[in-house]
Design an enzyme around this catalytic site. Sequence first.
Site, PDB file in Angstrom:
ATOM      1  N   PRO A 136      20.306 -53.460 -24.354  1.00  0.00           N
ATOM      2  CA  PRO A 136      19.428 -52.532 -23.834  1.00  0.00           C
ATOM      3  C   PRO A 136      17.931 -53.270 -23.916  1.00  0.00           C
ATOM      4  O   PRO A 136      17.559 -53.539 -24.962  1.00  0.00           O
ATOM      5  CB  PRO A 136      19.424 -51.251 -24.641  1.00  0.00           C
TER       6      PRO A 136
ATOM      7  N   CYS B  97      -5.639 -59.833  -2.851  1.00  0.00           N
ATOM      8  CA  CYS B  97      -5.760 -59.897  -1.283  1.00  0.00           C
ATOM      9  C   CYS B  97      -4.195 -59.951  -1.111  1.00  0.00           C
ATOM     10  O   CYS B  97      -3.701 -60.971  -0.388  1.00  0.00           O
ATOM     11  CB  CYS B  97      -6.546 -60.992  -0.870  1.00  0.00           C
TER      12      CYS B  97
HETATM   13  N1  LLP Z   1      21.235 -58.220 -20.601  1.00  0.00           N
HETATM   14  C1  LLP Z   1      21.415 -59.357 -19.728  1.00  0.00           C
HETATM   15  C2  LLP Z   1      22.035 -60.328 -19.526  1.00  0.00           C
HETATM   16  C3  LLP Z   1      20.309 -58.984 -18.819  1.00  0.00           C
HETATM   17  O1  LLP Z   1      20.317 -59.965 -17.650  1.00  0.00           O
HETATM   18  C4  LLP Z   1      19.293 -57.860 -18.817  1.00  0.00           C
HETATM   19  C5  LLP Z   1      18.493 -57.743 -17.714  1.00  0.00           C
HETATM   20  C6  LLP Z   1      19.488 -56.897 -19.914  1.00  0.00           C
HETATM   21  C7  LLP Z   1      20.552 -57.240 -20.895  1.00  0.00           C
HETATM   22  C8  LLP Z   1      18.591 -55.944 -20.160  1.00  0.00           C
HETATM   23  O2  LLP Z   1      19.071 -54.845 -18.938  1.00  0.00           O
HETATM   24  P1  LLP Z   1      18.066 -53.590 -19.283  1.00  0.00           P
HETATM   25  O3  LLP Z   1      18.570 -52.627 -20.453  1.00  0.00           O
HETATM   26  O4  LLP Z   1      16.748 -53.874 -19.459  1.00  0.00           O
HETATM   27  O5  LLP Z   1      18.463 -52.820 -17.885  1.00  0.00           O
HETATM   28  N2  LLP Z   1      12.683 -57.089 -13.861  1.00  0.00           N
HETATM   29  C9  LLP Z   1      13.724 -55.969 -13.637  1.00  0.00           C
HETATM   30  C10 LLP Z   1      14.834 -55.793 -14.385  1.00  0.00           C
HETATM   31  C11 LLP Z   1      15.458 -57.257 -14.452  1.00  0.00           C
HETATM   32  C12 LLP Z   1      16.645 -56.836 -15.619  1.00  0.00           C
HETATM   33  C13 LLP Z   1      17.474 -58.352 -15.762  1.00  0.00           C
HETATM   34  N3  LLP Z   1      18.125 -58.252 -16.759  1.00  0.00           N
HETATM   35  C14 LLP Z   1      12.889 -54.715 -13.294  1.00  0.00           C
HETATM   36  O6  LLP Z   1      11.688 -54.520 -13.777  1.00  0.00           O
HETATM   37  O7  LLP Z   1      13.234 -53.774 -13.087  1.00  0.00           O
END
Ligand code: LLP
Length: 404
Positions: free
Chosen positions: A269, A338
């Site tokens: 997470p 910009c």
């Molecule tokens: N594990 C893997 C293999 C991942 O690719 C990701 C996130 C996570 C865990 C963690 O996921 P979370 O629990 O944070 O949802 N920049 C985007 C989110 C990109 C997530 C990419 N991978 C945003 O700001 O919403």
Amino acid sequence: MKYIKKKLTIDRVTIQNIAKKFDTPAYCYSYNQLKKNIDNFKKSFKSFSPLICFAIKSNTNVNLIKEISKFGLGADVVSLGELMKALKAGIKPNKIVFSGVGKTSEEISFAINKKILLINAESKSEILEIERIAKKNKKSVDVGIRFNPNVDAKTLSQISTGKKENKFGIGEKDFLELTKYIKKSKNLNLKCLSVHIGSQILDVKPYENMLQALNKIIKKANYSFEYIDLGGGMGIDYKNDKKMLNLKNYSKNIKRFLKNHNSKIIFEPGRSIVGNIGTLISRVTYIKEGHNKNFIILDVAMNDLMRPALYNSKHRIMPATKIGKKVKKTYEFVGPICESTDKFLTINNFQKLFEKDLIVICDVGAYGMSLSSNYNVRPKPIEILIKNSKIKVINKRQKLTDIV
Ligand code: LLP
């Protein structure tokens, strides 16, 4: 975060105080909220005590990761840089998993030498490369295979990762072939089946579909995996309407799944651990009055917080001091860059704002600072942690002299 005598506070420290001492824009994290999130996450899944590997990409501040590691969490990393930061923050290698579709030979060698828990491979070519490096170093390396379950996470398309058109993981046929291949390898131990279907998932249904797909593939592979890494993706309540992933419900589904599998669960997470611990403090530079809307021009921009420009995500905005008097005009909160996507939110009926007023942008602890850049040669903001009502600078404001 709450108002005390009309002043917005984080763990009893006022936004005014922070801005006065450290200037703006400033990322500010609440230790109390971090602790709450971790306690809640652990409690929700305590019946099978998973290994919780914090997704470093969501917040790469070493001092914050240090605090996270003190709660016993491990790390999920996707690059050499992230792996180095996790180690620097004191996370033990046997609690680190390495994900990602394009790990280079240098990254794989480093991970093998550090003896991390798992390298989760995402292609046949990667497995062959890990095997080649392991053989060269006369080592036996623990690996996982990331399965692509072809499940729709029902989230933004930009952050969906579990469908067959996505670059992530391996489909059924290749998965079964690779499983057989690794079983015979002298330098690889197949320990884990990993999966991650996307991010900001609010409904438990996609996870149910994912667990069903895992059931099927494990049966077909006829293999007992020591670890099942279910990734991250647990969605949080950005709108303040109490809609977020029901962790307890997800937990029940996993418990049911574990009746047929004797495996240790790993989670990765990011957002659900740090998303709501962060606030971005900003000052109004100018107010530009338009015909039917006013532009509130902030000193913070899309380079500091990319999510609205990149995904059209909505982060709530709150005034640092409540005056209660609302205006009929529409306020559009924008940055100074910009580009027309350099805007944060459009709000009707906000309280009357004045130039030099302070506002905060909410829930920016995940993918806020970690996605920031120096676009427009703007130095990155300072990062602050509030712990037991004490303010600690955990990353200095970048100096213009460093980047000019
Ligand atoms: N594990 C893997 C293999 C991942 O690719 C990701 C996130 C996570 C865990 C963690 O996921 P979370 O629990 O944070 O949802 N920049 C985007 C989110 C990109 C997530 C990419 N991978 C945003 O700001 O919403």
